[in-house]
Design an enzyme around this catalytic site. Sequence first.
Site, short mmCIF file in Angstrom:
data_model
loop_
_atom_site.label_atom_id
_atom_site.label_comp_id
_atom_site.label_asym_id
_atom_site.label_seq_id
_atom_site.Cartn_x
_atom_site.Cartn_y
_atom_site.Cartn_z
N LYS A 149 0.84 -1.19 0.02
CA LYS A 149 0.07 0.02 -0.01
C LYS A 149 0.80 1.44 -0.05
O LYS A 149 0.29 2.53 0.23
CB LYS A 149 -0.96 0.08 1.38
CG LYS A 149 -1.84 -0.85 1.36
CD LYS A 149 -2.79 -0.66 2.37
CE LYS A 149 -2.91 -1.36 3.74
NZ LYS A 149 -3.49 -1.10 4.84
N LYS A 202 2.84 2.06 2.19
CA LYS A 202 2.90 2.58 3.79
C LYS A 202 3.94 1.88 4.54
O LYS A 202 4.12 0.43 4.37
CB LYS A 202 1.42 2.25 4.57
CG LYS A 202 0.67 3.29 4.68
CD LYS A 202 -0.95 2.87 5.30
CE LYS A 202 -1.22 3.48 6.41
NZ LYS A 202 -2.48 3.34 6.85
N1 C2G Z 1 -9.91 5.79 12.88
C1 C2G Z 1 -10.79 6.35 13.52
N2 C2G Z 1 -10.12 7.79 14.01
C2 C2G Z 1 -9.15 8.09 13.87
C3 C2G Z 1 -8.17 7.37 12.98
C4 C2G Z 1 -8.52 5.95 12.81
O1 C2G Z 1 -11.86 5.98 14.01
N3 C2G Z 1 -8.71 9.56 14.32
C5 C2G Z 1 -10.30 4.44 12.50
C6 C2G Z 1 -10.08 4.13 10.71
O2 C2G Z 1 -11.18 4.93 10.38
C7 C2G Z 1 -9.96 2.65 10.73
C8 C2G Z 1 -9.24 2.18 11.95
O3 C2G Z 1 -9.19 3.23 12.86
O4 C2G Z 1 -11.38 2.05 10.45
C9 C2G Z 1 -7.71 1.84 11.73
O5 C2G Z 1 -7.12 2.92 11.04
P1 C2G Z 1 -5.73 2.80 10.28
O6 C2G Z 1 -4.92 2.30 11.26
O7 C2G Z 1 -5.35 4.12 9.57
O8 C2G Z 1 -6.03 1.81 9.37
P2 C2G Z 1 -6.13 1.95 7.68
O9 C2G Z 1 -4.87 2.27 7.20
O10 C2G Z 1 -7.36 2.71 7.48
O11 C2G Z 1 -6.30 0.27 7.26
O12 C2G Z 1 -8.44 -3.15 4.78
C10 C2G Z 1 -8.47 -2.05 5.40
C11 C2G Z 1 -7.23 -1.40 6.00
O13 C2G Z 1 -6.57 -2.13 6.74
C12 C2G Z 1 -7.64 -0.17 6.81
#
Ligand code: C2G
Length: 157
Positions: free
Chosen positions: A46, A48
Amino acid sequence: MPDTTVLTYGTFDLFHIGHLNLLQRLSDLGDRLIVGVSTDEFNAGKGKTSVVSYEDRAAIVGAIKGVDLVIPENSWDQKERDIREHDVDLFVMGDDWTGRFDDLRELCQVLYLPRTEGVSSTNIKQMLRALDPQHLAEMQEALGVMGRLLSHYQDLS
Ligand code: C2G
């Protein structure tokens, strides 16, 4: 009443209050909460890079009250298989993913919850980067220049 199984996915790097709020809300929505944590290899795909390794991120998420099972997320297309395998009733993501997984509605309920405003792993990383020695040196130099300018104007006045 049969148990409600909830499923979500995430990187959960530099675990913060936004992650905690989401997992606690998901745990309240069902009886069993499964969390797919993105592996380092999947994240590399990704574009990342996580500060915290997959092993540690999975251990942290697994220790959160209300999380019953942590599974590795290795690919985008494993969600359908996971939903069937774990008999998932409710698939939930934060609303930064709104609409992206509507196709899974053929298999279970799909929900997007409002994110916690003002906090993200990306912001934390940017703040950490600003504190690295090179940036600090540049800031000191800039402050040095400012200081000399100010004393120069004071002399003029
Ligand atoms: N999240 C949230 N509030 C934030 C930051 C993140 O509610 N301030 C939620 C995101 O919306 C997500 C979860 O926490 O549902 C995890 O966020 P990330 O670690 O950023 O995950 P991401 O990179 O979005 O990975 O297949 C889907 C991916 O694995 C999602």
